[in-house]
Design a protein around this motif. Structure first.
Motif, PDB file in Angstrom:
ATOM      1  N   LEU A 119      13.997  56.755  39.909  1.00  0.00           N
ATOM      2  CA  LEU A 119      12.731  56.394  40.537  1.00  0.00           C
ATOM      3  C   LEU A 119      12.343  57.419  41.592  1.00  0.00           C
ATOM      4  N   PHE A 120      11.071  57.834  41.566  1.00  0.00           N
ATOM      5  CA  PHE A 120      10.516  58.691  42.608  1.00  0.00           C
ATOM      6  C   PHE A 120       9.278  58.015  43.169  1.00  0.00           C
ATOM      7  N   ILE A 121       9.295  57.680  44.469  1.00  0.00           N
ATOM      8  CA  ILE A 121       8.139  57.086  45.133  1.00  0.00           C
ATOM      9  C   ILE A 121       7.478  58.152  45.999  1.00  0.00           C
ATOM     10  N   ASN A 122       6.286  58.529  45.617  1.00  0.00           N
ATOM     11  CA  ASN A 122       5.518  59.550  46.316  1.00  0.00           C
ATOM     12  C   ASN A 122       4.739  58.914  47.468  1.00  0.00           C
ATOM     13  N   GLU A 123       4.877  59.515  48.668  1.00  0.00           N
ATOM     14  CA  GLU A 123       4.269  58.996  49.889  1.00  0.00           C
ATOM     15  C   GLU A 123       4.612  57.513  50.076  1.00  0.00           C
ATOM     16  N   ALA A 124       5.905  57.300  50.209  1.00  0.00           N
ATOM     17  CA  ALA A 124       6.448  55.939  50.244  1.00  0.00           C
ATOM     18  C   ALA A 124       5.960  55.123  51.432  1.00  0.00           C
ATOM     19  N   ASN A 125       5.504  55.780  52.493  1.00  0.00           N
ATOM     20  CA  ASN A 125       5.006  55.049  53.655  1.00  0.00           C
ATOM     21  C   ASN A 125       3.693  54.322  53.379  1.00  0.00           C
ATOM     22  N   HIS A 126       3.084  54.558  52.221  1.00  0.00           N
ATOM     23  CA  HIS A 126       1.866  53.849  51.843  1.00  0.00           C
ATOM     24  C   HIS A 126       2.160  52.650  50.938  1.00  0.00           C
ATOM     25  N   ILE A 127       3.432  52.371  50.729  1.00  0.00           N
ATOM     26  CA  ILE A 127       3.853  51.291  49.838  1.00  0.00           C
ATOM     27  C   ILE A 127       4.664  50.279  50.640  1.00  0.00           C
ATOM     28  N   SER A 128       4.498  49.011  50.362  1.00  0.00           N
ATOM     29  CA  SER A 128       5.207  47.968  51.118  1.00  0.00           C
ATOM     30  C   SER A 128       6.694  47.948  50.780  1.00  0.00           C
ATOM     31  N   TYR A 129       7.474  47.390  51.699  1.00  0.00           N
ATOM     32  CA  TYR A 129       8.906  47.283  51.455  1.00  0.00           C
ATOM     33  C   TYR A 129       9.205  46.373  50.267  1.00  0.00           C
ATOM     34  N   GLU A 130       8.446  45.298  50.128  1.00  0.00           N
ATOM     35  CA  GLU A 130       8.683  44.382  49.012  1.00  0.00           C
ATOM     36  C   GLU A 130       8.442  45.079  47.679  1.00  0.00           C
ATOM     37  N   THR A 131       7.421  45.928  47.623  1.00  0.00           N
ATOM     38  CA  THR A 131       7.173  46.701  46.400  1.00  0.00           C
ATOM     39  C   THR A 131       8.349  47.628  46.122  1.00  0.00           C
ATOM     40  N   TYR A 132       8.814  48.326  47.165  1.00  0.00           N
ATOM     41  CA  TYR A 132       9.989  49.185  46.994  1.00  0.00           C
ATOM     42  C   TYR A 132      11.176  48.376  46.481  1.00  0.00           C
ATOM     43  N   ARG A 133      11.403  47.216  47.074  1.00  0.00           N
ATOM     44  CA  ARG A 133      12.571  46.411  46.707  1.00  0.00           C
ATOM     45  C   ARG A 133      12.519  45.988  45.238  1.00  0.00           C
ATOM     46  N   GLN A 134      11.337  45.579  44.781  1.00  0.00           N
ATOM     47  CA  GLN A 134      11.204  45.183  43.378  1.00  0.00           C
ATOM     48  C   GLN A 134      11.450  46.367  42.440  1.00  0.00           C
ATOM     49  N   LEU A 135      10.998  47.545  42.838  1.00  0.00           N
ATOM     50  CA  LEU A 135      11.247  48.739  42.026  1.00  0.00           C
ATOM     51  C   LEU A 135      12.719  49.142  42.067  1.00  0.00           C
ATOM     52  N   ALA A 136      13.320  49.068  43.250  1.00  0.00           N
ATOM     53  CA  ALA A 136      14.696  49.532  43.439  1.00  0.00           C
ATOM     54  C   ALA A 136      15.701  48.695  42.648  1.00  0.00           C
ATOM     55  N   VAL A 137      15.517  47.373  42.627  1.00  0.00           N
ATOM     56  CA  VAL A 137      16.485  46.528  41.921  1.00  0.00           C
ATOM     57  C   VAL A 137      16.405  46.719  40.414  1.00  0.00           C
TER      58      VAL A 137
END
Length: 227
Positions: free
Chosen positions: A123-141
């Motif tokens: 997974l690569f999240i570009n400009e991650a500071n524009h994305i919520s933590y919950e969105t990151y968490r769902q992608l990360a798991v």
């Protein structure tokens, strides 16, 4: 071993960090450091060599316009031609399939079904500071292997507070100086013209964590309130 001159110092920082096999690499960078471009270069080198048919790497951004103006445009520069002329590109799915059958897909997180979709290898999240933590968490798991993020450190966010504090996360700091071989003299001069703006320079010149304008105030102490 990759030795071509077309790789910036940012690419090599990512390359060296990945050799330590972390769960995540966080790329905190200033303006024009080439964070996104170098990460996509790294993925473009890695996927054909390390993956097999069916493996998927996801490149994620906040919105489709942002994705098209940023990561997808950079990827076209890396492969050297327009994706619309490439039979490996599926425009409907925004997926590039390599000769080994592995895929690099692009999608925005304003599509909930994509966030909650199937698992991926990387997974690569570009400009991650524009994305919520919950969105990151769902992608990360739903990611079995390496996670990469990049961002301009204008203010503290979940990447700093929740990801970079982990032992299995490698944090790299990149600036325009790591990418100077690929910037024009005019671009460098324009960046360095902002050195007198302390807050701007800290974030965009030096790649250090800043504060959002208007959130933190600097006060002077006085003996008494004026009448």
């Amino acid at each position: 071993m990759i030795t071509e001159r077309r790789y910036s110092e940012v690419f090599w920082k990512i390359y060296d960090a990945a050799k330590e096999k972390p769960r995540a690499i966080s790329n905190r960078g200033g303006t024009r450091s080439g964070k996104t471009y170098s990460t996509l270069q790294f993925l473009n080198e890695l996927i054909p060599k390390a993956d097999k048919a069916g493996d998927v790497t996801s490149t994620v951004s906040e919105s489709l316009p942002h994705l098209k103006r940023g990561a997808i445009r950079d990827f076209e520069k890396i492969i050297g031609h327009s994706l619309k002329d490439d039979n490996n590109w599926n425009a409907s799915d925004m997926t590039y399939t390599y000769p080994n059958g592995a895929k690099l897909e692009f999608f925005s997180v304003d599509s909930p079904d994509k966030v909650l979709g199937p698992a991926r290898k990387r997974l690569f999240i570009n400009e991650a500071n524009h994305i919520s933590y919950e969105t990151y968490r769902q992608l990360a798991v739903r990611t079995t292997g390496l996670i990469l993020i990049d961002y301009n450190p204008a203010a503290v966010f979940w990447g700093i507070e929740k990801l970079e504090v982990r032992d299995n996360c490698k944090t790299i700091v990149t600036t325009y100086k790591d990418n100077m071989a690929f910037l024009s003299a005019e671009q460098i001069a324009e960046i360095e013209a902002n050195k007198s703006d302390e807050r701007w320079w800290k974030v965009y010149g030096e790649g250090q964590i800043g504060t959002l304008e208007g959130v933190i105030y600097d006060f002077e102490s006085i003996d008494a309130l004026p009448d």
